[in-house]
Structure formats: C-alpha cells, structure tokens
Design a protein around this motif. Structure first.
Motif, short mmCIF file in Angstrom:
data_model
loop_
_atom_site.label_atom_id
_atom_site.label_comp_id
_atom_site.label_asym_id
_atom_site.label_seq_id
_atom_site.Cartn_x
_atom_site.Cartn_y
_atom_site.Cartn_z
N GLN A 85 0.83 -1.20 0.00
CA GLN A 85 0.00 0.00 0.00
C GLN A 85 0.86 1.25 0.00
OE1 GLN A 85 -3.47 -0.19 2.79
NE2 GLN A 85 -2.66 -2.22 3.28
N ILE A 86 1.94 1.24 0.80
CA ILE A 86 2.84 2.38 0.83
C ILE A 86 3.50 2.58 -0.53
CG2 ILE A 86 4.97 3.27 1.86
CD1 ILE A 86 4.19 1.83 4.45
N TYR A 87 3.86 1.48 -1.19
CA TYR A 87 4.46 1.58 -2.53
C TYR A 87 3.49 2.25 -3.51
CZ TYR A 87 6.01 0.18 -7.17
OH TYR A 87 6.38 0.19 -8.49
N PHE A 88 2.24 1.81 -3.52
CA PHE A 88 1.27 2.38 -4.46
C PHE A 88 0.91 3.82 -4.10
CE2 PHE A 88 0.21 -2.22 -5.20
CZ PHE A 88 0.64 -2.24 -6.52
N GLN A 89 1.02 4.17 -2.83
CA GLN A 89 0.81 5.56 -2.44
C GLN A 89 1.87 6.45 -3.07
OE1 GLN A 89 0.84 5.16 1.80
NE2 GLN A 89 -1.25 4.37 1.90
N THR A 90 3.12 5.99 -3.07
CA THR A 90 4.20 6.79 -3.66
C THR A 90 4.08 6.84 -5.19
OG1 THR A 90 5.68 4.86 -3.76
CG2 THR A 90 5.77 6.23 -1.78
N GLN A 91 3.55 5.78 -5.78
CA GLN A 91 3.43 5.72 -7.23
C GLN A 91 2.24 6.49 -7.77
OE1 GLN A 91 5.73 4.18 -9.45
NE2 GLN A 91 6.86 4.32 -7.53
N TYR A 92 1.16 6.54 -7.03
CA TYR A 92 -0.07 7.14 -7.53
C TYR A 92 -0.59 8.29 -6.67
CZ TYR A 92 -0.27 2.93 -10.46
OH TYR A 92 0.02 1.94 -11.35
N LEU A 93 -0.93 7.99 -5.43
CA LEU A 93 -1.64 8.96 -4.60
C LEU A 93 -0.82 10.21 -4.33
CD1 LEU A 93 -4.35 9.30 -3.17
CD2 LEU A 93 -3.31 8.35 -1.11
N LEU A 94 0.45 10.06 -3.99
CA LEU A 94 1.27 11.22 -3.66
C LEU A 94 1.75 11.96 -4.90
CD1 LEU A 94 3.36 9.75 -0.70
CD2 LEU A 94 1.40 11.30 -0.59
N LYS A 95 1.71 11.32 -6.05
CA LYS A 95 2.10 12.00 -7.30
C LYS A 95 0.97 12.90 -7.80
CE LYS A 95 5.58 8.90 -9.29
NZ LYS A 95 5.91 8.00 -10.43
N ASP A 96 -0.22 12.34 -7.93
CA ASP A 96 -1.35 13.12 -8.42
C ASP A 96 -2.65 12.42 -7.99
OD1 ASP A 96 -3.33 14.50 -9.79
OD2 ASP A 96 -2.13 14.77 -11.59
#
Length: 374
Positions: A334-345
């Motif tokens: 989940q943390i990985y996908f947060q950095t890839q998607y949620l925190l980017k845009d």
C-alpha cells in the motif's frame, strides 16, 4: 480554462416554492432540469462545443463509454436509457465489496461460523442486506442530495441529466431502505436473538447515511466528521453485523473496528479529490477543499498507514506475532502504491490507486479478524 469558466458562468441557481418535476430533453446537457422546491437551470454558453470538449474531457461522458462501467456506477459509463440499468447504476455496485467483506470478517472474528448450508445462507443474506440493499440505499440517497453538485462535476449522471425521474429515485430509496431493515429483522429471528441487534445496526447505519447526505446536519459538509462516519459505516457496521449473526460483539472488536474506521476516513478522502470543483461551488468543506490537495493527500496517507501500523502494534501486544507480521506485509505494498499514484497526483490517479492498494487493505482486515477470532 476560459471555456470552462464560460461554461460554469452559464450555470444559474434559482429557488422556487413550487413543487416541480424533471424536464428532460434529448440533448446531452438539458437546458433545464427541475427539482423539488429548487429549480436548477442550465443554459447553453456562448462557446464552441468542440472547444469545450477538447479542453475539459472529464466533464462529458465518452461516446464510447463502457456498459460495464455503467452497471458498476463508475466513471467512463455509457449513456443508458434502460431504467433498470439506470437504477442499478445509482446503487453503485462497485461500492458493495467492502461491505460484503466486512460481513466475512465479522463472521470470521466470531469463531462460530461453520461451512454448513445454513451458515452460508445466513452469510449471503447478511451480505445482500449490507451491499445491494443498504449500500444501494446510501448511494442513491447521496446522489439525490448531491444532484446540484453532480450537475457541476458530472452533469451527465442519471439524476441531473433527467434520465430518471424524481418519483423513481425516491421510490428506489424507500424500497432499498425497507428491504434492508426487513432482512435485518429476519436475520435476528433466524439467529435466535432476544434483542434485535442486527436490526438496530441496520437502522443506525441507515440513519448515519441519511444525516451524512441530507440537510440540516449533512455531515459530509465537514471533512473530518463526514469521512469518519463514512469509514465506520463501511468497515465497522458490516463487521459488527457479521459477528453478531454468529456470535457476540466484544469490546476489543469494537475498538479495533473503530480504529480501522480511521483508515476508512483516509479512503473517503481519496474519493473527495475528484469532487473539489463541485464541493467548492456548493460550500462543502471536504479536506481537499479545506486544506488543499497537497496537504489532504498526506492526511489521507497518514490516516491509512498509521491506523494499520497501530493495529500491528495491538496484535503484537496481544501475543499474535504471526498475524502482526502478515498484516505488516500487506501494508508495505500500500505504501508503494501511495508513492506511485496517490502522492504523485491524487486527482489523476485516484482510481488506479484504489484498484491497486485497497485489495491489500481489505486482506489486512481479514488477517485482523482471524487474529481476534473468539
């Protein structure tokens, strides 16, 4: 941007004391859409249609929209005239799985579920109550009270576009509500409860859904209270119903599910990013509106991750190291996908993030349920 401002400037809100009805026209953006007590008028702006479509593609449905998306009630839906498909779209079936999964977790946490025909039938009926009936009621009710916001954000949705009438929407709300309560009462009888705990859980959840969407309280106007109410309804209530069906609710389960509801708050924030424009126009203080996108995305990540890490700590303290390790292993993706998607845009990638990360969160719920099985 100029074309967008011209289009929004053409939207006029005017009130009327008469009871009126929807007036639909064959064009995609009807010239007038009427609601009870308030008239919502949309007039064509003096802009080039092709230019508007080119600049704001998110504001119009795709001509090649997906029928599958339409049935799920998500973006990219095809325009539909079949009333039963429209009714299904209003219930947003894509939102049912978390509630269904909550029932599974509650049954697992009870320690009394057995793979017998009777227990499976009870579970399925409880899932129908939680998903299609009461979640469908919640989503239809929310769309009804959000009709003016949707006329700004998604004017092609069934209610603001006039694809379904006022009476049809209201009747659907009542049918789903009463069906959910009826099933809840039947489950209490089937489980042999002296006190109708499942009925009151269903009634309480329905009340939260109402005050979340409807004035004068309209909890969704406050980003903190509204999102926590939404999170507890999606995680806590179905879990409690599933556990009460096969066992009893215990204090540790109540605490854990309310804690997980903070993660639900974070998930609810993800859904707020796509509605910033309409929320601003209607004065709703969602967290992305109140704090801005950059701050809100970190609040979202913090609510999701800190909550689950706290549960890991709880499980370690309760002498469940293997369950704690398994849960930690489900948090890392989940943390990985947060950095890839949620925190980017978070606006552009909200759907991708939820599709990628949420399966790990709901699996973590089951791990927690099994760890606390009584």
């Amino acid at each position: 941007m100029a074309a967008l401002m011209n289009t929004l400037a053409a939207i006029k809100l005017s009130s009327t004391t008469r009871n009126t009805h929807f007036k639909s026209r064959p064009s995609m953006f009807p010239r007038s859409i009427f609601f009870t007590r308030r008239r919502f008028t949309i007039r064509a702006a003096d802009t080039d249609t092709d230019e508007v479509k080119a600049q704001i593609p998110d504001k119009a449905p795709s001509k090649d929209g997906s029928s599958f998306n339409q049935l799920l009630g998500i973006k990219g839906a095809a325009q539909e005239t079949n009333k039963w498909k429209i009714r299904l779209q209003l219930t947003k079936p894509v939102t049912w799985p978390p509630l269904v999964w909550g029932v599974v977790c509650g049954a697992a946490a009870s320690g009394n579920f057995h793979w017998t025909l009777e227990d499976v039938a009870k579970s399925i009926l409880c899932m129908i109550m939680s998903g299609p009936c009461l979640t469908g009621y919640t989503q239809t009710l929310n769309d009804w009270y959000d009709r003016e916001i949707d006329a700004i954000n998604e004017p092609y949705r069934p209610i603001p576009s006039g694809a379904i009438s006022e009476n049809e929407v209201i009747s659907q709300i009542w049918v789903l509500f009463l069906a959910g309560l009826g099933i809840a009462g039947g489950l209490d009888v089937w489980a042999g409860h002296n006190f109708p705990v499942i009925f009151y859980l269903a009634l309480g959840g329905s009340f939260i859904s109402y005050i979340y969407s409807a004035p004068p309280l309209k909890l969704k106007q406050n980003g903190w209270i509204g999102n926590f109410a939404l999170g507890s309804s999606y995680i806590g209530l179905p879990w409690w119903a599933g556990q009460a069906l096969f066992g009893i609710l215990t204090p540790d389960i109540i605490v854990l599910t309310l804690l997980y509801s903070l993660a639900g708050l974070g998930i609810a924030i993800v859904n707020d990013f796509k509605s910033i424009e309409g929320d601003k126009a209607m004065g709703l203080q969602s967290l992305p509106v109140a704090f801005g996108v950059d701050t809100a995305k970190w609040i979202c990540v913090g609510a999701i991750d800190v909550t689950q890490l706290s549960v890991v700590g709880y499980l370690l303290g309760a002498g469940k190291p293997y369950h704690a390790l398994a849960l930690l292993g489900l948090i890392l993706p989940q943390i990985y996908f947060q950095t890839q998607y949620l925190l980017k845009d978070p606006i552009k990638y909200d759907v991708k993030y939820q599709a990628s990360a949420q399966p790990f969160l709901i699996l973590g719920l089951l791990v927690t349920a099994l760890a606390t099985s009584h």
